[in-house]
Design a protein around this motif. Sequence first.
Motif, PDB file in Angstrom:
ATOM      1  N   GLU A 179      -4.745 -17.485  -4.365  1.00 53.76           N
ATOM      2  CA  GLU A 179      -4.671 -17.877  -2.949  1.00 53.76           C
ATOM      3  C   GLU A 179      -5.900 -18.654  -2.476  1.00 53.76           C
ATOM      4  OE1 GLU A 179      -3.836 -13.965  -1.464  1.00 53.76           O
ATOM      5  OE2 GLU A 179      -1.672 -14.319  -1.470  1.00 53.76           O
ATOM      6  N   ARG A 189       0.843  -1.197   0.000  1.00 53.30           N
ATOM      7  CA  ARG A 189       0.000   0.000   0.000  1.00 53.30           C
ATOM      8  C   ARG A 189       0.879   1.248   0.000  1.00 53.30           C
ATOM      9  NH1 ARG A 189      -2.351  -3.662  -1.307  1.00 53.30           N
ATOM     10  NH2 ARG A 189      -4.099  -4.714  -0.310  1.00 53.30           N
ATOM     11  N   SER A 220      -8.618 -10.233  -5.415  1.00 52.43           N
ATOM     12  CA  SER A 220      -7.417  -9.450  -5.135  1.00 52.43           C
ATOM     13  C   SER A 220      -7.509  -8.241  -6.056  1.00 52.43           C
ATOM     14  CB  SER A 220      -6.161 -10.256  -5.471  1.00 52.43           C
ATOM     15  OG  SER A 220      -5.072  -9.369  -5.670  1.00 52.43           O
ATOM     16  N   GLN A 238      -7.444 -14.738  -8.079  1.00 52.67           N
ATOM     17  CA  GLN A 238      -6.753 -13.852  -9.028  1.00 52.67           C
ATOM     18  C   GLN A 238      -6.051 -14.737 -10.061  1.00 52.67           C
ATOM     19  OE1 GLN A 238      -4.427 -12.888  -5.358  1.00 52.67           O
ATOM     20  NE2 GLN A 238      -2.894 -12.227  -6.830  1.00 52.67           N
ATOM     21  N   TRP A 258       7.929 -13.953   1.779  1.00 47.73           N
ATOM     22  CA  TRP A 258       6.674 -13.509   1.166  1.00 47.73           C
ATOM     23  C   TRP A 258       6.400 -12.048   1.509  1.00 47.73           C
ATOM     24  CZ3 TRP A 258       3.806 -13.931  -2.693  1.00 47.73           C
ATOM     25  CH2 TRP A 258       2.488 -13.473  -2.704  1.00 47.73           C
TER      26      TRP A 258
HETATM   27  O1  IFM Z   1       0.665  -9.864  -3.017  1.00 48.32           O
HETATM   28  C1  IFM Z   1      -0.713  -9.725  -2.878  1.00 48.32           C
HETATM   29  C2  IFM Z   1      -1.356 -11.084  -3.115  1.00 48.32           C
HETATM   30  O2  IFM Z   1      -1.094 -11.517  -4.417  1.00 48.32           O
HETATM   31  C3  IFM Z   1      -2.837 -10.994  -2.895  1.00 48.32           C
HETATM   32  N1  IFM Z   1      -3.125 -10.520  -1.554  1.00 48.32           N
HETATM   33  C4  IFM Z   1      -2.538  -9.205  -1.286  1.00 48.32           C
HETATM   34  C5  IFM Z   1      -1.039  -9.208  -1.503  1.00 48.32           C
HETATM   35  C6  IFM Z   1      -0.466  -7.811  -1.266  1.00 48.32           C
HETATM   36  O3  IFM Z   1      -0.938  -6.907  -2.206  1.00 48.32           O
END
Ligand code: IFM
Length: 664
Positions: A431, A289, A565, A531, A350
């Motif tokens: 995810e 963000r 997402s 996504q 991550w």
């Molecule tokens: O990196 C992303 C992920 O692909 C989806 N959830 C939010 C994360 C941060 O933007």
Amino acid sequence: MNSKVKYDSWSITVDDLSYACDKWASALFFLGNGHAGIRNHLPLSSGLGLTERGIFIEGVFEYIRRGITDMVNLPDPFDLKLSAGGTILTSCSQLSLCSRSLDLRKGILTTVLAFGGREFRIEQFASHHDRNIAGIRVSTAAFPDVSIEDSFCADVANMPVSDDQKTSNEEVITLIKDASVSCEKDGIMSLSFSTVCGTHSFTFTKKNRDYICDGTLIHESLVSFCGGDLSCADYEEERDKSAETLSSLWQRRDILLEGASISLQCALRFNIFQLIQNAPSCDISIGARGLTHGRYKGCYFWDTDVFLLPYYLLADRSVAEHLARYRIRNLDAARRVSASLNTRGARYPWMASLDGSEQCESWDTGKCEMHISADVAWALSRYDAAFDLAEDERRAIAEVYAETARFWLSRFTYSSERDCYDLIFVKGPDEYCGVTSNNAYTNHMAILNVRLALKACDEGLIRLEDGEREKFSDFILKVRRPYSDRLGTILEDDNYLNLEDVDLSVLKGSDKPLYWTYDYDTLQRLRVLKQPDVLLLYLMQPSLFTVQEAERAWDEYEARCAHDSTLSWPLHALIAYKLGKEEEAWKYLYKSLFLDLENLMQNTHSEGLHIGAMGASLEAVLYGMLGHAFSCDEKVGTSPQLPDDVSHVSYCFLEKGEFRRRRV
Ligand code: IFM
């Protein structure tokens, strides 16, 4: 569009009282210059809670518990106390008018407030000329019952947001200590403080000036975030220098969609503006963000490598260098992450922050969403291809390839029975896939990563260990590549066809993510994507697909994608452009450009601006609509495909390190 925002070519305005007071507006009217970021709360002084202000500086994280950091919510240098008619403004309910307008060309925010029968005009900027400076000017008719006070507020705290998207924040943590204010002469004061574990110490200096001019009471204030000497600094001069610097940046950054509606042109500029406002000034990365909110504890994700770097490769070499070098300098930390998981080589975390350690606290995502290591290698290969890098830097990149390749070899499981390498307990970009086996995106990206290591060795940039070349080559040949004859394309993972076939249109009635209605435990058992996954692989490595396979992948996976997402809409736009599906591309691009502006996913107020999605939107424009190459193995193409309501396009593009303007 039934909009909350009034769009002009170069500005956005929100003047509906309830919207302008909403937290969404604090995100929308964020001001930043890459070094410092100011989330724009209204000047409610004591009415603001400890965690509501949101002043951030790039790379400023502090430990909130052993090994885990949060991006520090810093003291507010502009704690305005406005009073009129005997009352101090502490709540939005006192306002009879609130209008906020952001000039994107100059980076100046203007807020007009009315309460107690008086009107105040507030102008703000975060300097693009000197990134340590920000300023504010308040003016009001000089009636005897008005006053403007402005000091520091160090009464701030953090509310670390859980990694779990559904858990709301509760815990409040103070990360500032030893705050002390000292006042010098001529309206100059300073605030010194440290962060709780002593990781950072700061002195903010501030210069206030109050005067009356033609019956108007004017208060001007400048702050230096590095304790700079402001004695000779003048508000107007600093504001104008900042505006000039930004305006000249725009000459190289603007993308003009001639014939587009004003709102569309403005939305495109808003996205570009945020990538300027959040571009780091040193070798660090950009949080998911940016500097707009502490969501995800301000951490850096693959978002930067895959969805932001491609934009900066075209737009600003120095920012691309910062992003690439952040990864290179964190190779040792990635080695430690790998060692902590009993694997070899280097594994990028991550979520990363201060020291490159893993900041993700959930097991399934933190340990299993490992494609990031290959994403980093991919990003560095794009960076290497874009510029003429010095030999030393190329060697450092080659070291990253080799170490991440070693990680992959030790993380895959060799099956002697089937003579193949499987990746078990893995989570892909989708995810909602749960923890699965052989996520095709991850497997193919790991292969690419190992290939990059071999190529670097062939070029003499690194030396592999004895026997490693053979092991790497064997791995490339034998990694499992999920494919479905039934679907006629690459299969997302080994589990995909076991999942319950559902009708997405029945599950999802609005743009609000499904995880608010269904638990992840349910979602991971349904054939629904969060996504793009296989389709993202098509963007990264199109040569893995025939045209028919890419089409079939679209038919299968796009139809099942919930777009939960914020990265999903812009990526689908880009994929659709690549597949020549202009109508779909346009539909997705439109949504993604307005994602935060219209709070389309209903999370901008609670999360800040979605910088990764903005980068992906600009990729969709530059590499999709305007036809630049996106992938490793594609050549630059230049035939733009334009939506109906856009007749001409002029844009900047990079050729041999130079920007040229081109009209199509
Ligand atoms: O990196 C992303 C992920 O692909 C989806 N959830 C939010 C994360 C941060 O933007």
